[in-house]
Motif scaffolding. Structure first.
Motif, short mmCIF file in Angstrom:
data_model
loop_
_atom_site.label_atom_id
_atom_site.label_comp_id
_atom_site.label_asym_id
_atom_site.label_seq_id
_atom_site.Cartn_x
_atom_site.Cartn_y
_atom_site.Cartn_z
N VAL A 121 -2.62 75.30 -13.59
CA VAL A 121 -3.41 75.27 -12.37
C VAL A 121 -3.03 74.03 -11.56
O VAL A 121 -3.08 72.91 -12.06
CB VAL A 121 -4.92 75.25 -12.67
CG1 VAL A 121 -5.72 75.20 -11.38
CG2 VAL A 121 -5.31 76.44 -13.52
N GLY A 122 -2.64 74.25 -10.30
CA GLY A 122 -2.34 73.13 -9.42
C GLY A 122 -1.01 72.48 -9.75
O GLY A 122 -0.41 72.71 -10.79
N GLY A 123 -0.54 71.66 -8.84
CA GLY A 123 0.69 70.92 -9.07
C GLY A 123 1.94 71.75 -8.81
O GLY A 123 1.91 72.98 -8.71
N VAL A 124 3.06 71.06 -8.70
CA VAL A 124 4.37 71.68 -8.52
C VAL A 124 4.92 72.07 -9.88
O VAL A 124 4.73 71.37 -10.87
CB VAL A 124 5.33 70.68 -7.83
CG1 VAL A 124 6.71 71.29 -7.66
CG2 VAL A 124 4.76 70.24 -6.50
N GLN A 125 5.60 73.20 -9.93
CA GLN A 125 6.20 73.66 -11.19
C GLN A 125 7.72 73.53 -11.12
O GLN A 125 8.34 74.00 -10.16
CB GLN A 125 5.80 75.10 -11.47
CG GLN A 125 4.30 75.29 -11.68
CD GLN A 125 3.93 76.72 -11.96
OE1 GLN A 125 4.77 77.53 -12.36
NE2 GLN A 125 2.66 77.07 -11.77
N ILE A 126 8.30 72.91 -12.13
CA ILE A 126 9.75 72.80 -12.26
C ILE A 126 10.18 73.61 -13.47
O ILE A 126 9.76 73.33 -14.60
CB ILE A 126 10.20 71.33 -12.44
CG1 ILE A 126 9.82 70.50 -11.22
CG2 ILE A 126 11.69 71.26 -12.68
CD1 ILE A 126 10.23 69.04 -11.33
N ALA A 127 10.98 74.64 -13.23
CA ALA A 127 11.45 75.51 -14.30
C ALA A 127 12.85 75.08 -14.72
O ALA A 127 13.77 75.09 -13.92
CB ALA A 127 11.44 76.97 -13.86
N VAL A 128 13.00 74.73 -15.99
CA VAL A 128 14.26 74.22 -16.52
C VAL A 128 15.06 75.36 -17.13
O VAL A 128 14.52 76.17 -17.89
CB VAL A 128 13.98 73.14 -17.58
CG1 VAL A 128 15.29 72.58 -18.14
CG2 VAL A 128 13.14 72.01 -16.98
N GLY A 129 16.34 75.42 -16.79
CA GLY A 129 17.21 76.48 -17.28
C GLY A 129 17.40 76.45 -18.79
O GLY A 129 17.29 75.40 -19.43
N GLN A 130 17.72 77.61 -19.34
CA GLN A 130 17.90 77.73 -20.78
C GLN A 130 19.18 77.01 -21.25
O GLN A 130 20.08 76.73 -20.46
CB GLN A 130 17.97 79.21 -21.18
CG GLN A 130 16.67 79.96 -20.94
CD GLN A 130 15.54 79.49 -21.84
OE1 GLN A 130 15.78 79.10 -22.98
NE2 GLN A 130 14.32 79.53 -21.32
N VAL A 131 19.23 76.74 -22.55
CA VAL A 131 20.38 76.07 -23.16
C VAL A 131 20.91 76.93 -24.29
O VAL A 131 20.15 77.35 -25.17
CB VAL A 131 20.00 74.68 -23.71
CG1 VAL A 131 21.21 74.02 -24.37
CG2 VAL A 131 19.45 73.80 -22.61
N TYR A 165 19.26 71.20 -12.91
CA TYR A 165 18.27 71.50 -13.96
C TYR A 165 17.87 72.96 -14.02
O TYR A 165 17.42 73.45 -15.06
CB TYR A 165 17.04 70.61 -13.81
CG TYR A 165 16.20 70.87 -12.58
CD1 TYR A 165 15.29 71.93 -12.53
CD2 TYR A 165 16.30 70.05 -11.45
CE1 TYR A 165 14.51 72.16 -11.42
CE2 TYR A 165 15.52 70.28 -10.33
CZ TYR A 165 14.63 71.33 -10.31
OH TYR A 165 13.86 71.57 -9.20
N ARG A 166 18.06 73.71 -12.95
CA ARG A 166 17.63 75.12 -12.94
C ARG A 166 18.68 76.05 -13.55
O ARG A 166 18.37 77.19 -13.91
CB ARG A 166 17.33 75.57 -11.52
CG ARG A 166 16.10 74.95 -10.91
CD ARG A 166 15.96 75.27 -9.44
NE ARG A 166 16.99 74.60 -8.65
CZ ARG A 166 17.06 74.62 -7.33
NH1 ARG A 166 16.16 75.29 -6.65
NH2 ARG A 166 18.02 73.98 -6.68
N THR A 167 19.93 75.58 -13.67
CA THR A 167 21.00 76.45 -14.14
C THR A 167 21.09 76.44 -15.67
O THR A 167 20.91 75.40 -16.30
CB THR A 167 22.35 76.01 -13.55
OG1 THR A 167 22.65 74.68 -14.00
CG2 THR A 167 22.31 76.05 -12.04
N PRO A 168 21.40 77.57 -16.28
CA PRO A 168 21.60 77.60 -17.74
C PRO A 168 22.81 76.74 -18.12
O PRO A 168 23.75 76.58 -17.34
CB PRO A 168 21.86 79.08 -18.03
CG PRO A 168 21.32 79.82 -16.84
CD PRO A 168 21.51 78.91 -15.67
N VAL A 169 22.79 76.20 -19.33
CA VAL A 169 23.87 75.35 -19.83
C VAL A 169 24.31 75.86 -21.20
O VAL A 169 23.48 76.20 -22.05
CB VAL A 169 23.42 73.88 -19.96
CG1 VAL A 169 24.53 73.03 -20.57
CG2 VAL A 169 23.03 73.31 -18.61
N MET A 170 25.63 75.92 -21.40
CA MET A 170 26.17 76.23 -22.71
C MET A 170 26.78 74.95 -23.28
O MET A 170 27.69 74.37 -22.69
CB MET A 170 27.24 77.33 -22.62
CG MET A 170 27.94 77.62 -23.95
SD MET A 170 26.81 78.20 -25.26
CE MET A 170 26.38 79.82 -24.61
N VAL A 171 26.26 74.50 -24.40
CA VAL A 171 26.77 73.29 -25.05
C VAL A 171 27.90 73.70 -26.00
O VAL A 171 27.66 74.38 -27.00
CB VAL A 171 25.65 72.57 -25.82
CG1 VAL A 171 26.19 71.32 -26.51
CG2 VAL A 171 24.50 72.21 -24.89
#
Length: 267
Positions: A121-131, A165-171
């Motif tokens: 509830v409330g606030g800005v949401q930052i969605a981090v991409g999968q790894v 930060y939003r893009t998926p990353v392959m390590v």
């Protein structure tokens, strides 16, 4: 003032709101059947970078971590992961059961992409991409908290920071090896530059780097800026040192590690 893309509305939002000097950040760790997963360190890292960026811009940051009610061994593993990746511990940790809300009052909520957002509830949401991770036999440690010291876990931090930060990353093993090489190279350069007379950071470079970080956490672009500074003959060595040291306050890559440990040259 930082500008963040709200994953919930798709709009750019300024944080914190006007006339406030405290940024409240809530980092949400997703519940999984297998305990600590590959995306967990990235979510924690994004919260850390956001707090560091706010502080670089003169805003105090307060981070709260909400996580599933984990077994003690997984809690200890999570603490070790934060330590080896240079993630500063949150001010408060709130454990919750799956049937309970995981929300806490915050200006910004950091969560993994695809996480259920209904209880926020409330606030800005930052969605981090999968790894994603390659198999261990390709040079990827099976677990960060048990990885041998020579693997330099901060190479994982650098690899993740090199992607929006939003893009998926392959390590992969190759990507980690490249990150390790860059870290060794930069640390040696910083140690060499530290022996030269100090010079101020060029005003345009300082202004551009701060603006880039404030614009939706443009850390990959800042890394590119450092690569350019490294080879820019118009920037004195002392100014290069100050630039790398200053921006490392956000990057957290321990770039000054080798200062005072330069190789001795035999006459």
């Amino acid at each position: 003032m930082l500008r963040i893309a709200d994953a919930h509305t798709g709009r750019i939002v300024e944080i914190p709101s006007a006339h406030r000097h405290l940024l409240r950040i809530c980092v949400h760790l997703p519940a999984t059947d297998n305990g600590i997963g590959a995306v967990h360190p990235r979510v924690l890292l994004l919260g850390d970078v956001l707090a560091r960026t706010a502080e670089l811009h003169g805003v105090q940051a307060l981070t709260v971590l909400t996580a599933p009610d984990l077994p003690q061994e997984q809690v200890q593993a999570l603490d070790r992961v934060m330590a080896v990746l240079g993630i500063r511990p949150p001010a408060t940790v709130v454990a919750h059961h799956p049937s309970e809300t995981s929300s806490a009052p915050a200006d910004v909520h950091v969560l993994a992409h695809g996480t259920d957002q209904q209880d926020i509830v409330g606030g800005v949401q930052i969605a981090v991409g999968q790894v994603g991770t390659a198999p261990p036999d390709e040079g990827i440690p099976g677990s960060l908290d048990t990885a041998p010291e020579e693997t330099d876990p901060l190479a994982v931090r650098m690899l993740l920071l090199g992607h929006a930060y939003r893009t998926p990353v392959m390590v992969t093993g190759a990507a980690l090896a490249e990150a390790r090489r860059t870290l060794r190279h930069w640390r040696q350069l910083v140690a060499d530059w530290a022996q030269e007379p100090s010079r101020p950071i060029p005003a345009d470079l300082l202004r551009q780097s701060h603006a880039t970080l404030a614009d939706n956490l443009g850390v990959p672009a800042v890394l590119d800026m450092l690569r350019s500074v490294e080879t820019d003959t118009d920037v004195p060595a002392g100014a290069k040192f100050e630039t790398f040291a200053h921006l490392d306050r956000v990057l957290g890559l321990d770039l000054a590690r080798e200062v005072g440990h330069q190789r001795q040259v035999t006459p």
